[in-house]
Scaffold this motif. Structure first.
Motif, mmCIF file in Angstrom:
data_model
loop_
_atom_site.group_PDB
_atom_site.id
_atom_site.type_symbol
_atom_site.label_atom_id
_atom_site.label_comp_id
_atom_site.label_asym_id
_atom_site.label_seq_id
_atom_site.Cartn_x
_atom_site.Cartn_y
_atom_site.Cartn_z
ATOM 1 N N ALA A 2 0.835 -1.195 0.000
ATOM 2 C CA ALA A 2 0.000 0.000 0.000
ATOM 3 C C ALA A 2 0.873 1.250 0.000
ATOM 4 N N PRO A 3 0.374 2.359 -0.542
ATOM 5 C CA PRO A 3 1.163 3.599 -0.553
ATOM 6 C C PRO A 3 1.676 3.993 0.829
ATOM 7 N N HIS A 4 0.860 3.790 1.860
ATOM 8 C CA HIS A 4 1.294 4.127 3.215
ATOM 9 C C HIS A 4 2.571 3.361 3.578
ATOM 10 N N ASP A 5 2.605 2.089 3.197
ATOM 11 C CA ASP A 5 3.778 1.255 3.495
ATOM 12 C C ASP A 5 5.004 1.721 2.724
ATOM 13 N N ALA A 49 1.937 5.601 -7.227
ATOM 14 C CA ALA A 49 1.415 5.256 -5.903
ATOM 15 C C ALA A 49 1.709 6.327 -4.862
ATOM 16 N N LEU A 50 2.829 7.024 -5.003
ATOM 17 C CA LEU A 50 3.274 7.925 -3.949
ATOM 18 C C LEU A 50 2.876 9.384 -4.133
ATOM 19 N N HIS A 51 2.336 9.733 -5.264
ATOM 20 C CA HIS A 51 2.056 11.145 -5.519
ATOM 21 C C HIS A 51 1.149 11.704 -4.420
ATOM 22 N N PRO A 52 1.505 12.881 -3.883
ATOM 23 C CA PRO A 52 0.700 13.471 -2.801
ATOM 24 C C PRO A 52 -0.777 13.664 -3.156
ATOM 25 N N ASP A 53 -1.081 13.953 -4.402
ATOM 26 C CA ASP A 53 -2.479 14.143 -4.801
ATOM 27 C C ASP A 53 -3.288 12.852 -4.684
ATOM 28 N N LYS A 54 -2.615 11.714 -4.778
ATOM 29 C CA LYS A 54 -3.296 10.428 -4.650
ATOM 30 C C LYS A 54 -3.359 9.960 -3.204
#
Length: 93
Positions: A2-5, A49-54
């Motif tokens: 997941a992006p958080h990970d 996955a990591l873009h701040p807008d997402k």
């Protein structure tokens, strides 16, 4: 993952960040040698996955991870350019 990970892996905190090669491997590049295509592929995979807008719920952390991803890609591209230049100098004689 997941992006958080991924954000936590790229910017683990306490002013620590992953090295450029480690960031590249998170994006799916092979261990060992890498080329321009590997860097581009890994960058594309992670940047989506990591873009701040997402990731509006972790915008600040995602922004830091996204910046580190961009820095890592630049570091690796610079390293490739330096290797090509050194090889050129060695083979020019």
């Amino acid at each position: 993952a997941a992006p958080h990970d991924e954000v936590a892996r790229i910017c683990p905190g306490e002013d620590r960040v992953l090295g450029a090669g480690a960031v590249l491997r998170l994006g799916g590049a092979l261990l060992g040698g890498y080329g321009e295509q590997d860097i581009s592929y890994a960058y594309r995979q992670l940047s989506r996955a990591l873009h701040p807008d997402k990731n509006p719920d972790i915008r600040e952390a995602a922004g830091a991870a996204f910046r580190r991803l961009s820095e890592a890609a630049d570091e690796l591209r610079q390293g490739l350019a330096e290797q090509r230049h050194a090889l050129h100098l060695l083979t020019a004689n």
